[in-house]
Design a protein around this motif. Structure first.
Motif, PDB file in Angstrom:
ATOM      1  N   ILE A   1       7.574 -10.691  10.980  1.00  0.00           N
ATOM      2  CA  ILE A   1       8.238  -9.403  11.157  1.00  0.00           C
ATOM      3  C   ILE A   1       7.198  -8.348  11.499  1.00  0.00           C
ATOM      4  N   GLU A   2       7.649  -7.291  12.170  1.00  0.00           N
ATOM      5  CA  GLU A   2       6.862  -6.080  12.332  1.00  0.00           C
ATOM      6  C   GLU A   2       7.562  -5.004  11.507  1.00  0.00           C
ATOM      7  N   PHE A   3       6.791  -4.229  10.728  1.00  0.00           N
ATOM      8  CA  PHE A   3       7.430  -3.303   9.808  1.00  0.00           C
ATOM      9  C   PHE A   3       6.723  -1.966   9.773  1.00  0.00           C
ATOM     10  N   THR A   4       7.431  -0.979   9.278  1.00  0.00           N
ATOM     11  CA  THR A   4       6.859   0.315   8.950  1.00  0.00           C
ATOM     12  C   THR A   4       7.197   0.599   7.486  1.00  0.00           C
ATOM     13  N   ILE A   5       6.475   1.535   6.896  1.00  0.00           N
ATOM     14  CA  ILE A   5       6.751   1.930   5.517  1.00  0.00           C
ATOM     15  C   ILE A   5       7.312   3.341   5.533  1.00  0.00           C
ATOM     16  N   GLN A   6       8.549   3.477   5.129  1.00  0.00           N
ATOM     17  CA  GLN A   6       9.222   4.768   5.087  1.00  0.00           C
ATOM     18  C   GLN A   6       9.799   4.982   3.699  1.00  0.00           C
ATOM     19  N   ARG A   7       9.517   6.157   3.120  1.00  0.00           N
ATOM     20  CA  ARG A   7      10.010   6.492   1.777  1.00  0.00           C
ATOM     21  C   ARG A   7       9.672   5.381   0.771  1.00  0.00           C
ATOM     22  N   ASP A   8       8.421   4.933   0.834  1.00  0.00           N
ATOM     23  CA  ASP A   8       7.909   3.922  -0.116  1.00  0.00           C
ATOM     24  C   ASP A   8       8.666   2.605  -0.056  1.00  0.00           C
ATOM     25  N   THR A   9       9.208   2.260   1.118  1.00  0.00           N
ATOM     26  CA  THR A   9       9.971   1.024   1.281  1.00  0.00           C
ATOM     27  C   THR A   9       9.612   0.384   2.612  1.00  0.00           C
ATOM     28  N   ILE A  10       9.521  -0.968   2.632  1.00  0.00           N
ATOM     29  CA  ILE A  10       9.274  -1.693   3.872  1.00  0.00           C
ATOM     30  C   ILE A  10      10.539  -1.683   4.716  1.00  0.00           C
ATOM     31  N   ASN A  11      10.429  -1.170   5.925  1.00  0.00           N
ATOM     32  CA  ASN A  11      11.537  -1.184   6.881  1.00  0.00           C
ATOM     33  C   ASN A  11      11.192  -2.152   8.013  1.00  0.00           C
TER      34      ASN A  11
END
Length: 260
Positions: free
Chosen positions: A57-67
């Motif tokens: 997966i490719e992910f970003t971290i938004q609001r302390d959560t892996i998206n």
């Protein structure tokens, strides 16, 4: 460091001291002089080689959560049913949200040797229930060229995410594909390309640039070192637009400026 190791009254972990001290020393130089710890070298090299072992997966971290931003086609995450937009809130049965969620920690928990398993708990858009997936890690191939297609009847488009060991061959394939479709102008998209391997960026420029010096380095004494030049028949006379933004950096900046 030698004196501390030999004479300090308590035992000291010198490796840990080095890992903490050197980044502070290099921070006095410029924002781009950084220290890569031994722990992170393998990760960096895997990205430049275009392959690693993980869930895919490719992910970003938004609001302390892996998206999850993208699920790599053919990877283990896709086979188990993960979707772009999923939020990973658990790893191996334990909550993984809040301040503990950093890029480094997320990679540490999700990446791992081929054949090992990791369980992730996912919250999907529009639902509140946690869906759990057990994923067997596998070798993941990540192309550095993210997209190649015709924008219209005459304009080809190539998006390069980074410059790694496979970028030159991928770019040859992209140009061949566009050539078969009759392109007569080209857009190269380097937005958000953070760089990569300098030598590979230069070999890619060589596919497009006219004969002459592509890039050179100059030290504080004015001594110049040739980094690359074009002297063969592969250059193109096609009109080319190169897209950059504030996140185009390092070898990608050199590619854009050399092409210009």
């Amino acid at each position: 460091l030698r004196i501390i190791d030999d004479q300090y009254v308590d035992s000291v972990n010198i490796d840990d001291l080095v890992d903490k001290a050197i980044p502070q020393i290099l921070a006095q130089l410029d924002p781009h002089s950084t220290y890569i710890s031994a722990e992170d070298v393998q990760k960096v090299n895997s990205e430049l080689k275009g392959s690693f072992s993980g869930v895919g997966i490719e992910f970003t971290i938004q609001r302390d959560t892996i998206n999850v931003g993208n699920v790599i086609k053919g990877g283990p995450a896709e086979k188990m049913g993960l979707l772009a937009g999923d939020k990973i809130v658990e790893v191996d049965g334990k909550p993984f949200v809040g301040q503990v969620v950093t890029d480094t920690e997320a990679r540490r928990r999700l990446m791992g040797p081929k054949g090992t398993k990791v369980e992730v708990g996912v919250v999907r858009y529009g639902t509140k229930a946690v869906k759990r997936f057990t994923i067997t890690r596998a070798d993941i191939v990540t192309p550095s060229i993210a997209a190649t297609y015709m924008l219209n009847d005459s304009t080809g488009y190539i998006r390069i995410k980074s410059f790694g060991q496979k970028t030159y061959m991928e770019m040859l394939a992209s140009l061949a594909s566009l050539s078969q479709q009759g392109f007569s102008s080209l857009i190269i998209d380097l937005r958000d390309n953070g760089g990569g391997i300098l030598d590979d960026a230069i070999t890619c420029i060589d596919l497009l640039a006219p004969e002459g010096t592509l890039a050179y380095a100059e030290d504080k004494n004015g001594t110049q070192t040739l980094l690359g030049s074009s002297d063969d028949d592969t250059q193109t006379t096609l009109p080319i637009v190169c897209l950059v933004n504030g996140n185009t950096a390092s070898a990608a900046e050199l590619f854009a400026s050399s092409l210009r």
